[in-house]
Design a protein around this motif. Structure first.
Motif, short mmCIF file in Angstrom:
data_model
loop_
_atom_site.label_atom_id
_atom_site.label_comp_id
_atom_site.label_asym_id
_atom_site.label_seq_id
_atom_site.Cartn_x
_atom_site.Cartn_y
_atom_site.Cartn_z
N VAL A 164 -69.64 -12.23 -22.42
CA VAL A 164 -70.95 -11.94 -23.10
C VAL A 164 -71.80 -13.10 -22.68
CG1 VAL A 164 -72.17 -11.99 -25.27
CG2 VAL A 164 -69.90 -10.75 -25.22
N LEU A 196 -69.97 -13.89 -32.47
CA LEU A 196 -69.46 -13.59 -30.96
C LEU A 196 -68.27 -14.33 -30.84
CD1 LEU A 196 -72.73 -13.44 -29.32
CD2 LEU A 196 -71.39 -11.26 -29.63
N ALA A 214 -64.92 -12.85 -28.03
CA ALA A 214 -65.64 -12.81 -26.88
C ALA A 214 -65.72 -14.17 -25.84
CB ALA A 214 -67.17 -12.41 -27.04
N VAL A 238 -67.83 -16.19 -24.28
CA VAL A 238 -69.33 -16.27 -24.29
C VAL A 238 -69.71 -17.33 -23.32
CG1 VAL A 238 -71.19 -17.03 -25.97
CG2 VAL A 238 -69.35 -15.79 -26.80
N THR A 297 -79.03 -5.50 -33.03
CA THR A 297 -78.05 -6.09 -33.92
C THR A 297 -78.22 -5.72 -35.37
OG1 THR A 297 -78.02 -8.17 -32.52
CG2 THR A 297 -76.81 -8.20 -34.64
#
Length: 410
Positions: A18, A34, A39, A41, A116
């Protein structure tokens, strides 16, 4: 493009790349979720807020300290574009479209391919509220709906019964110092789901009125067999109802493990093979002084605080408290269950070195509508308690912190 509603979906991002562009306030708000989703990130930004930088320093995210470059979204599954550069945002959005990467844009929702939702969590459930279309988007409205649903699930006003069989057991819930609003979210939810509630006298009694009619409420103060057998009787009641397949909440004042005999109940349940969940509560030792304007620590005044039980006097052979050592400390002393013994406690502290002029505050019925604060010194506290008719429950604070805040006696 024709106006169609957004299609809601939950992304499983564990181990997937991500990319977040921009390290400002938007990233600071979105990154924790996240990271919690597992994830991988990557943050691309020349600067970041201190909180975002701390996440990078802790290894929770990878930080490329530079502006966006074409190719940054390669192999990404999801992208959040939140820089202050409109040109970079547009170029990154175009790259996301080329690579078929779902992309959220904080600066232009109409140009994004994903939005979102306003999200909240309760008991393993994620509540996500999403506007159906770009036209008329109102983030505050969706957030308000989210908050109302989550709060309802948490406090039991929005009942969503479980359709799978629940595991019978006991929840040992700390109810806090008395104000029903100071119970934890989890404690309130478990109360709403209980079949049986065994409540202490010092628990938040107002919450019992909110329970559904079918819930059996047992007053632990009135369980038979006499004063010295009361704990054994409470243990037996917990075990008996749990073995009947019921969901039982043991509602206690303050925190179960701060002079609450909570571990005795946990041990009894474990011996009986009954599963037990412990929900900590806000201890009156800190919250009640705070509600009366007294900090238990304060810079330059007190670097430590000690909490002791005063239910037995210092000269009682059953006392486990080292009162002479406490008298030599310079910090704050918080005494619970000590109203009727405060005279002898004060004499002992003075005899072992505490100044007779040491400030003392007694906070009766702390955090409730009946709260009152009475101030004294070690030399005068015994007479003050008699003159002011101070009754339990009251938290006693001894030390210079008593005079730090505004006086609110009476």
């Amino acid at each position: 493009m024709a106006e169609h509603p957004a299609y809601p979906v939950g992304l499983r991002l564990t181990g997937r790349r991500v990319v977040v562009l921009g390290g400002g306030q938007v990233a600071q708000r979105r990154l924790p979720a996240l990271v919690a989703a597992g994830a991988d990130v990557v943050l691309v930004s020349p600067e970041a807020t201190p909180s975002v930088e701390a996440m990078a320093d802790a290894g929770e995210i990878t930080w490329a300290r530079r502006p966006y470059q074409d190719g940054d979204l390669a192999d990404a599954w999801y992208a959040l574009i939140a820089t202050s550069d409109p040109d970079a945002n547009a170029r990154a959005s175009a790259e996301a479209e080329r690579h078929r990467v779902w992309c959220v844009r904080s600066d232009d929702a109409d140009a994004a391919t994903a939005w979102t939702p306003a999200t909240g969590h309760s008991e393993g459930v994620t509540v996500a509220v999403l506007t159906t279309s770009a036209r008329g988007r109102d983030p505050r409205h969706t957030a308000a709906i989210r908050d109302a649903v989550v709060e309802g699930l948490r406090d039991g006003t929005l009942v969503a019964p479980h359709h799978r069989t629940r595991t019978p057991g006991v929840a040992l819930v700390g109810g806090g110092p008395g104000d029903p609003d100071l119970i934890t979210v989890r404690g309130r939810r478990l109360l709403a789901e209980a079949d049986v509630v065994i409540a202490d006298r010092l628990g938040p009694r107002d919450l019992l009125a909110e329970l559904p009619p079918h819930v059996e409420v047992i007053d632990a103060a009135k369980i038979p067999y006499g004063r010295y057998m009361a704990q054994e009787a409470i243990n037996n009641a917990l075990i008996e109802h749990a073995k009947q397949g019921k969901s039982v909440v043991r509602l206690k004042g303050g925190d179960p493990f701060v002079f609450g005999r909570g571990m005795e109940e946990v041990q009894a349940l474990a011996e009986a093979g009954i599963p037990c969940t412990v929900v900590p509560g806000i201890s009156s030792s800190i919250s009640v002084p705070g509600a009366a304007g007294i900090p238990v620590t304060h810079r330059g005044v007190a670097h430590e605080f000690t909490v002791v039980s005063g239910h037995v006097a210092p000269d009682d052979e059953r006392s486990l408290v080292d009162w002479p050592s406490l008298a030599r400390l310079t910090g704050t002393l918080v005494i619970l269950m000590g109203v009727d013994k405060i005279g002898r406690i004060a004499e002992t502290l003075i005899a072992h070195g505490r100044s007779p002029d040491t400030p003392v505050a007694l906070v009766q019925e702390g955090t409730t509508a009946a709260q009152r604060r009475v101030d004294a010194t070690l030399a005068t506290v015994a007479e003050t308690v008699r003159a002011e008719d101070v009754k339990p429950p009251a938290v006693i604070v001894v030390g210079a912190v008593v005079t730090v805040g505004p006086a609110t006696a009476g």
